[in-house]
Scaffold this active site. Structure first.
Site, mmCIF file in Angstrom:
data_model
loop_
_atom_site.group_PDB
_atom_site.id
_atom_site.type_symbol
_atom_site.label_atom_id
_atom_site.label_comp_id
_atom_site.label_asym_id
_atom_site.label_seq_id
_atom_site.Cartn_x
_atom_site.Cartn_y
_atom_site.Cartn_z
ATOM 1 N N GLY A 46 8.936 25.957 6.179
ATOM 2 C CA GLY A 46 9.360 24.539 6.471
ATOM 3 C C GLY A 46 8.963 24.292 7.769
ATOM 4 N N LEU A 219 -4.478 25.338 -5.679
ATOM 5 C CA LEU A 219 -5.492 26.252 -6.414
ATOM 6 C C LEU A 219 -6.363 26.914 -5.408
ATOM 7 C CD1 LEU A 219 -5.952 24.142 -9.615
ATOM 8 C CD2 LEU A 219 -4.726 25.883 -9.575
ATOM 9 N N ASP A 252 0.952 25.552 3.176
ATOM 10 C CA ASP A 252 2.109 24.881 4.074
ATOM 11 C C ASP A 252 1.170 23.585 4.852
ATOM 12 O OD1 ASP A 252 3.872 26.256 3.563
ATOM 13 O OD2 ASP A 252 3.776 27.719 5.131
ATOM 14 N N ALA A 287 -9.926 29.027 10.396
ATOM 15 C CA ALA A 287 -9.501 29.552 11.663
ATOM 16 C C ALA A 287 -8.405 30.728 11.158
ATOM 17 C CB ALA A 287 -8.897 28.632 12.667
#
Ligand SMILES: Nc1ncnc2c1ncn2[C@@H]1O[C@H](COP(=O)(O)OP(=O)(O)O)[C@@H](O)[C@H]1O
Ligand SMILES: *[C@@H]1O[C@H](CO)[C@@H](O)[C@H](O)[C@H]1NC(C)=O
Length: 305
Positions: A46, A219, A252, A287
């Site tokens: 989150g 994916l 995320d 990165a």
């Protein structure tokens, strides 16, 4: 006063415990491994998604629970540094007041203690938001309640069933405008192998049958598959080829970006949001680190906005 006198030893030990290291092994308390970089992580899915959305330029708030301690204070400070609204800190609970247009509210938690009462306190923030995004890092019943509250107030919902549970309550599907997961989550939820684009097309149909409006299955380097509301066929949205150095947190970054587009440009077709989210996440994999690798608006091509 010298630096060593100012810095209490206990704080140093805590920092070491918090470190997410790229070293071949984790350092012992107080130990320094030379020649490697160390990062302090403010993770949780989150939190990561929240930071990515905020960096793209939408007002973002986080509903979560943190401890009244060093960890909690730093966790909150990290949101502040990223211009995420954290509102008034009441005891252990951080609720958020959003004011502006296009806000996103993200419900997540450092622990399972976030409950119904805290969510009720956050209702003013939830109902003003454009998008609410939930994961399964908090008590599932609390996540579900948040999604239901959002629905009641016509706030768009994104549900990311992570970490996945195999016997997910069907109400999660019916409360999701976009049900977004990765291959392994899709596999666990459907009970069928999801290893390529074709499998993902099938899994998306199965997930949508359970009652969500739209499905996105990410994916990795293949991008994602998008099954839109009321459309019979899903679309493969490929990612651009990049040299990936660290894919931690790519999902995320993708979901944070998706939430951004849903809040900022709600009429954009879902496959276009997914195409752009692929590009944002594609930058993040080039990165090292999780939040440290998430790009900001000023580091991205203008055509993504
Ligand atoms: N090697 C890669 N090359 C380009 N894009 C990538 C790569 N890995 C991940 N991505 C981007 O990040 C998104 C999420 O990645 P994925 O691996 O599915 O999520 P998770 O982090 O949950 O495992 C993908 O849909 C894609 O847009
Ligand atoms: C999907 O996300 C979970 C976290 O919820 C992670 O453990 C898993 O490795 C990811 N799967 C893939 C295929 O990236």
């Amino acid at each position: 006063m010298t630096q060593s006198q100012k810095t209490p030893k206990a704080a140093l030990i805590i920092l070491v415990i918090l470190c997410l290291s790229q070293a071949p092994r984790l350092p012992k308390a107080g130990e320094t491994i030379h020649g490697h970089k160390f990062f302090i992580g403010f993770g949780g899915k989150g939190a990561n998604q929240c930071i990515q959305a905020a960096r793209l330029g939408v007002q973002t708030a986080m509903i979560c629970k943190v401890g009244k301690d060093f960890f909690g204070n730093n966790y909150i400070q990290n949101f502040k540094d990223n211009e995420v609204l954290t509102g008034k800190k009441e005891e252990f609970c951080v609720t958020c007041q959003t004011a502006g247009e296009n806000a996103i509210v993200i419900v997540a938690g450092a622990n399972m203690l976030l409950g119904k009462e805290e969510l009720q306190k956050a209702l003013p923030a939830i109902r003003r938001a454009k998008v609410l995004l939930c994961q399964l890092e908090i008590n599932p019943q609390t996540s579900l309640l948040a999604l239901q509250m959002a629905r009641e107030h016509k706030v768009k919902t994104i549900f990311n069933p992570a970490p996945a549970i195999s016997d997910l309550d069907l109400n999660f599907y019916t409360c999701s405008d976009v049900f977004c997961c990765n291959e392994s989550e899709a596999e666990l939820l459907t009970g069928c192998s999801v290893a390529d684009v074709e499998d993902a097309h099938r899994a998306a149909q199965e997930l949508r049958k359970r009652g969500c409006s739209a499905v996105i299955i990410t994916l990795g380097s293949q991008g994602c598959v998008v099954l839109k509301a009321q459309e019979s066929k899903s679309i493969h949205v490929p990612a651009t080829a990049v040299t990936a150095v660290d894919t931690t947190g790519a999902g995320d970054s993708f979901i944070g970006a998706l939430a951004f587009y849903m809040a900022d440009q709600p009429s954009m077709p879902l496959e276009e949001m997914a195409r752009r989210a692929n590009q944002v996440a594609g930058v993040s994999v080039q990165a090292v680190g999780t939040q440290t690798s998430f790009p900001s608006k000023q580091n991205l091509p203008a055509e993504l906005f």
